[in-house]
Write an enzyme that holds these catalytic residues in place. Structure first.
Site, PDB file in Angstrom:
ATOM      1  N   LYS A 243      84.745  11.887  54.527  1.00  0.00           N
ATOM      2  CA  LYS A 243      85.841  12.796  54.871  1.00  0.00           C
ATOM      3  C   LYS A 243      86.300  13.701  53.732  1.00  0.00           C
ATOM      4  O   LYS A 243      86.815  14.802  53.985  1.00  0.00           O
ATOM      5  CB  LYS A 243      87.023  11.990  55.385  1.00  0.00           C
ATOM      6  CG  LYS A 243      86.788  11.387  56.765  1.00  0.00           C
ATOM      7  CD  LYS A 243      86.900  12.452  57.849  1.00  0.00           C
ATOM      8  CE  LYS A 243      86.943  11.836  59.240  1.00  0.00           C
ATOM      9  NZ  LYS A 243      87.127  12.877  60.269  1.00  0.00           N
TER      10      LYS A 243
ATOM     11  N   SER B 128      78.701   6.438  57.512  1.00  0.00           N
ATOM     12  CA  SER B 128      79.772   7.409  57.270  1.00  0.00           C
ATOM     13  C   SER B 128      80.940   6.884  56.454  1.00  0.00           C
ATOM     14  O   SER B 128      81.696   7.673  55.885  1.00  0.00           O
ATOM     15  CB  SER B 128      80.267   7.965  58.605  1.00  0.00           C
ATOM     16  OG  SER B 128      80.607   6.911  59.472  1.00  0.00           O
TER      17      SER B 128
END
Lengths: 326, 326
Positions: B59, B310
């Protein structure tokens, strides 16, 4: 009367050759900056991730170079080794990749995760009694019967030169490196990294790190010669040899900046910290460098430090909550 | 009537600019071959380790580019965001590194490990009710009062271009890549990676992966427009948006090869496999690509595959034994 690197097969050219052999078989592992440790320790800390190496530990480096140095006819007959864990996996991994038959003698008491891994590599495995002498006797018997080459865990210049490649990668990947913390079992990895620095970056400080309960290198350096500890005990199951090798001791005396000993509590805390904060599963033996940092080892302020995470073959259930803080 | 990349701010030049911005703030994460997965799946598998990214997830990439694209006076006033976890950490991390004040609105029910991380980054944190609407309302109120810039979690070309940098690194590090498996929450990461491949390596297949209980992108692609799921549920707490963005949907329709859905059992098994065998702590949301591989997703044989891990912000105790096999 310093250490004669070339005569011992550990000159700059030997290390270059090892580099070539090793790079064909194993991985260049990542050197990761650790934000969490850097913040906690107030200095820049990076992690050399041998827990992400093929076979899950640095051991395949030495084994790969050793196999490459054998004469073709010896390689064809095959190799044998005895080990409680990561050296067995390293030899089996390197042998499989090089197409060399391998026999491994392990104790029945080896950690399950390491036993499974060796078996999965399809090496021929013999399980014997718990002591290192039992393993050695069995391995020597098979070696003689079948004319195999014995791959020693640390006491051989080819092994040391193979492990040295780990140090060369660190120096290339992070030129600012000021100090390197290296776990000491038999001393092969520490010797290899220390020699690399001596050849290429003599200002870099290299510290061996041992559990308080298995501080054979610290004791030997104090005595001025290799000594055998009357007993050893630590959760760091890969660091339990009771005596350094003559060769690894000689290199340590010449090239190590010092040896740091760490408590069992610090080792447990370090492995849990690495898992929770850096998202890396590291076995207790591989966490002793970080244990030294967490217990505020007496290192010069502001020196950028690399901790070598020598392996990751451990049941994660044992790591979580190991420090009692989880 | 294809997707107009340049008009949307997602042309090749935009991606290059994002690359420059992102590389100043975040890490180039390692792409690691996984021997264990390659053996298990009978194809070459590598792992893109965003669980080792600053902030523990991909992110910070999008946030870094977003902050860099703001006008200097907006940057000086500061930014605000609302998120249940990794987007909050990513914004706080990127803001701290760029010296930008950041306000984060999080649900009281966010995973403890993610809450702690945001608080440690010293961003201003507001805790509100459990729903995404509660967070949005609170964030918009503060934004208005103080004139802050809102950093959206996925629905913005700057965010998509920032996440795209992850794809560029994969293509550079492993030119043989044949397919990439990407977790889909709001679709920003999948859109970014798919656009990168479309620009630079259109033959690479990019698959989104969603939990069966939150398969909003699969449903939207079937419907031909973004649809809102009546309810979502999964252990993959980062993949719970109930609707893709209009922008991320448009890109997915244009550039994704397909979307694969995976069961909760497969997700748990994947996270545990990654920890035990690859020594990587990966959160459930980050393990869905590997879940697809373990459940024998229908991919062309012999295609070298990258699974994007991720993020890694999870309590490891929840990962061990999660699959019931530990």
């Amino acid at each position: 009367m310093g250490f004669d690197y070339d005569a011992q097969g550990l000159g700059a050219a030997d290390l270059r050759e090892a580099r070539e052999h090793v790079s064909r078989v194993v991985r260049r592992t990542p050197l990761l900056p650790s934000d969490a440790l850097s913040e906690r320790c107030g200095r820049r800390v990076s992690l050399k991730c041998e827990n992400l190496q093929v076979g899950g530990a640095f051991k395949a480096r030495g084994a790969a170079h050793f196999l490459a140095r054998l004469e073709p006819e010896d390689r064809a007959r095959g190799v044998i080794t005895f080990s409680s864990g990561n050296h067995a996996i390293g030899v089996a991994t390197a042998a499989r990749r090089a197409g060399v038959p391998a026999v491994v003698v392990m104790p029945r008491t080896a950690p399950a995760v390491k036993l499974e891994r060796v078996k999965a590599l399809a090496a021929e495995v013999h399980l014997v009694g718990p002591t290192s002498l039992d393993r050695k006797a069995k391995a020597e018997e098979i070696q003689k019967d079948r004319g195999l080459a014995m791959v020693p865990p640390f006491e051989h210049p080819w092994i040391v030169a193979g492990q040295a490649t780990c140090g060369a990668e660190i120096l290339e990947d992070w030129p600012e490196t000021g100090a390197i913390l290296v776990p000491v079992g038999g001393g092969g990895l520490a010797a290899g990294i220390a020699i690399t620095c001596r050849h290429h970056r003599p200002a870099v400080r290299v510290y061996g790190v041992e559990p308080e309960g298995a501080a054979k290198m610290a004791a030997s350096l104090r005595a001025g010669e290799p000594v055998t500890l009357p007993s050893v005990a630590s959760i760091a199951d890969g660091l339990l040899p009771s005596r350094p090798g003559d060769l690894t001791f000689a290199i340590a005396r010449e090239c190590l900046t010092g040896v740091i000993t760490v408590s069992e509590t610090a080792i447990r805390e370090a492995a849990e910290f690495l898992l929770r904060r850096d998202h890396l599963l590291v076995e207790f033996s591989g966490a002793v460098g970080v244990a030294a940092l967490l217990s505020r080892a007496d290192l010069p302020a502001d020196l950028p430090v690399v901790a070598v995470l020598s392996g990751g073959n451990v049941d994660p259930a044992g790591v979580i909550g190991a420090s009692g803080s989880g």
